[in-house]
Scaffold this motif. Structure first.
Motif, PDB file in Angstrom:
ATOM      1  N   THR A 140       0.834  -1.202   0.000  1.00  0.00           N
ATOM      2  CA  THR A 140       0.000   0.000   0.000  1.00  0.00           C
ATOM      3  C   THR A 140       0.868   1.252   0.000  1.00  0.00           C
ATOM      4  O   THR A 140       1.846   1.350   0.747  1.00  0.00           O
ATOM      5  N   GLY A 141       0.516   2.195  -0.871  1.00  0.00           N
ATOM      6  CA  GLY A 141       1.298   3.422  -1.006  1.00  0.00           C
ATOM      7  C   GLY A 141       2.231   3.413  -2.189  1.00  0.00           C
ATOM      8  O   GLY A 141       2.753   4.473  -2.575  1.00  0.00           O
ATOM      9  N   ASP A 142       2.438   2.252  -2.793  1.00  0.00           N
ATOM     10  CA  ASP A 142       3.284   2.179  -3.987  1.00  0.00           C
ATOM     11  C   ASP A 142       2.647   2.965  -5.130  1.00  0.00           C
ATOM     12  O   ASP A 142       1.415   3.002  -5.266  1.00  0.00           O
ATOM     13  N   THR A 143       3.491   3.570  -5.948  1.00  0.00           N
ATOM     14  CA  THR A 143       3.012   4.236  -7.160  1.00  0.00           C
ATOM     15  C   THR A 143       3.141   3.256  -8.315  1.00  0.00           C
ATOM     16  O   THR A 143       4.238   2.760  -8.609  1.00  0.00           O
ATOM     17  N   LEU A 144       2.019   2.945  -8.943  1.00  0.00           N
ATOM     18  CA  LEU A 144       1.991   1.990 -10.042  1.00  0.00           C
ATOM     19  C   LEU A 144       1.911   2.733 -11.366  1.00  0.00           C
ATOM     20  O   LEU A 144       1.236   3.755 -11.481  1.00  0.00           O
ATOM     21  N   THR A 145       2.594   2.200 -12.339  1.00  0.00           N
ATOM     22  CA  THR A 145       2.580   2.812 -13.673  1.00  0.00           C
ATOM     23  C   THR A 145       2.007   1.861 -14.718  1.00  0.00           C
ATOM     24  O   THR A 145       1.851   2.236 -15.876  1.00  0.00           O
ATOM     25  N   GLY A 146       1.687   0.627 -14.310  1.00  0.00           N
ATOM     26  CA  GLY A 146       1.208  -0.374 -15.260  1.00  0.00           C
ATOM     27  C   GLY A 146       2.347  -1.280 -15.688  1.00  0.00           C
ATOM     28  O   GLY A 146       3.454  -0.805 -15.949  1.00  0.00           O
ATOM     29  N   GLY A 147       2.100  -2.556 -15.759  1.00  0.00           N
ATOM     30  CA  GLY A 147       3.123  -3.508 -16.179  1.00  0.00           C
ATOM     31  C   GLY A 147       3.813  -4.218 -15.018  1.00  0.00           C
ATOM     32  O   GLY A 147       4.558  -5.180 -15.241  1.00  0.00           O
TER      33      GLY A 147
END
Length: 361
Positions: free
Chosen positions: A191-198
């Motif tokens: 939780t809190g991670d920044t996701l960019t896709g992939g």
């Protein structure tokens, strides 16, 4: 010459601790004036006992991963909703990104575009299958995003608690080949991670953990498919398994025994969730190399094989008595053809047997 009888209590305990036999032996010993004369045999009493052989090793339990499904959404990972190791059903929420739920569905086509009124294709059909499985009326899964499908999408969005715009974003659904399936979120997700896709997001697990035993070289030759294995747990009853196959190991010194269930359920049954998903778990185990057999026992040294090929024991008087060897392990044999309390020679000696009882031990 002076003789005396010494009663010796025999208790056989195999190195593995899983077999034992017992006899009372009467040894004829020379008196002090005949110390250079050695007896040819001792007399042992046939008695009840148990033979068997086992080895104690550790079983490794691990959850194999079939494949990994990448995340499609971008934004901040706001929550992890799925319980790792559980069986996912169509429509289950896996996690949220920017508070927007990401659900799982069955399908072979990854989400690669947004779906809205007028869209056609196989990806539309598999999303319609999801809606139908959840009880939303789309008519039929024909691959055409028509008015019925749009109404069903708005109802689905309302139940999820998101904006009812009638558009299915490519970020909304993760497709896996089939459901229900045992899944786990990737251990690197937090939780809190920044996701960019992939990013690797969801692992598809085997239906049950794999169970293997590493066999040192000197023990691998003793293990065969079909042998029973008892796996000990810290809490609860042991799990029963059997050797399915023995494979060559990563090093020449080791082989690996692959275990299988003895029934239709997995080895761990309903307790599989007890096994951690992201680490190897070692459990003490016993391989029953020779099954335990109880009956009348004699020392293996008392057995005589004659030239004709039959096996027997030699009575106190020197008579050859044919027997059937039921099982033998660790220097003890369970036999049939003798009576409890009978005295037989050990080692078997045939020098003074009658003419029809000549043989060799």
């Amino acid at each position: 010459m002076r003789t005396r009888t010494v009663v010796i209590g025999w208790v056989l305990a195999l190195a593995t601790g899983c077999a034992a036999g017992a006899w009372a032996a009467h040894e004829l010993l020379a008196g002090p004036e005949d110390t250079l004369e050695a007896p040819e045999y001792t007399l042992v009493e046939v008695g009840e006992g148990t033979v068997g052989q086992s080895m104690q090793l550790n079983t490794s339990a691990q959850w194999p991963t079939q494949s990994v499904v990448p995340n499609q959404a971008s934004g901040v990972l706001t929550s992890l909703e799925f319980t790792d190791g559980e069986r996912a059903e169509p429509g289950d929420v896996l996690y949220t990104v920017d508070l927007h739920p990401v659900v799982v569905a069955a399908g072979d086509v990854p989400a690669f575009r947004d779906l809205s009124a007028g869209t056609r294709g196989e990806d539309v059909a598999q999303f319609q299958e999801l809606l139908l499985s959840l009880g939303y009326d789309v008519g039929k899964a024909d691959g055409i995003f028509g008015s019925d499908t749009e109404r069903a999408v708005r109802a689905w969005q309302r139940d999820l608690g998101v904006a009812e715009d009638g558009v299915v974003s490519r970020e909304d659904v993760l497709y896996v080949p089939g459901l229900p399936e045992r899944l786990a979120l990737h251990p690197d997700l937090a939780t809190g991670d920044t996701l960019t896709g992939g990013e690797e997001a969801v692992r598809i697990l085997d239906d049950a953990p794999s169970f293997t035993i590493t066999l040192p070289e000197n023990q691998a030759q003793m293990v065969e498919p079909g042998m029973a294995v008892q796996i000990t747990r810290e809490d609860g009853d042991p799990w029963s398994a059997e050797i399915d196959e023995v494979r060559s190991g990563e090093t020449p010194e080791n082989s690996v025994a692959v275990l299988d269930s003895t029934g239709d359920a997995p080895i761990c049954g309903n307790d599989c969730p007890e096994i951690p998903l992201d680490q190897e778990t070692l459990l003490p185990s016993v391989i029953q190399v020779v099954p335990e057999v109880s009956g009348l026992t004699v020392p293996a040294a008392a057995l005589v094989t004659r030239a004709e090929g039959d096996v027997g024991v030699v009575s106190e008087s020197g008579e050859f008595l044919p027997v059937t060897v039921v099982e033998s392990a660790g220097g003890t044999a369970v036999v049939e053809g003798v009576e409890a309390g009978m005295q037989v020679r050990a080692p078997g000696r045939s020098g003074d047997m009658e003419a029809d009882g000549d043989g060799s031990s």
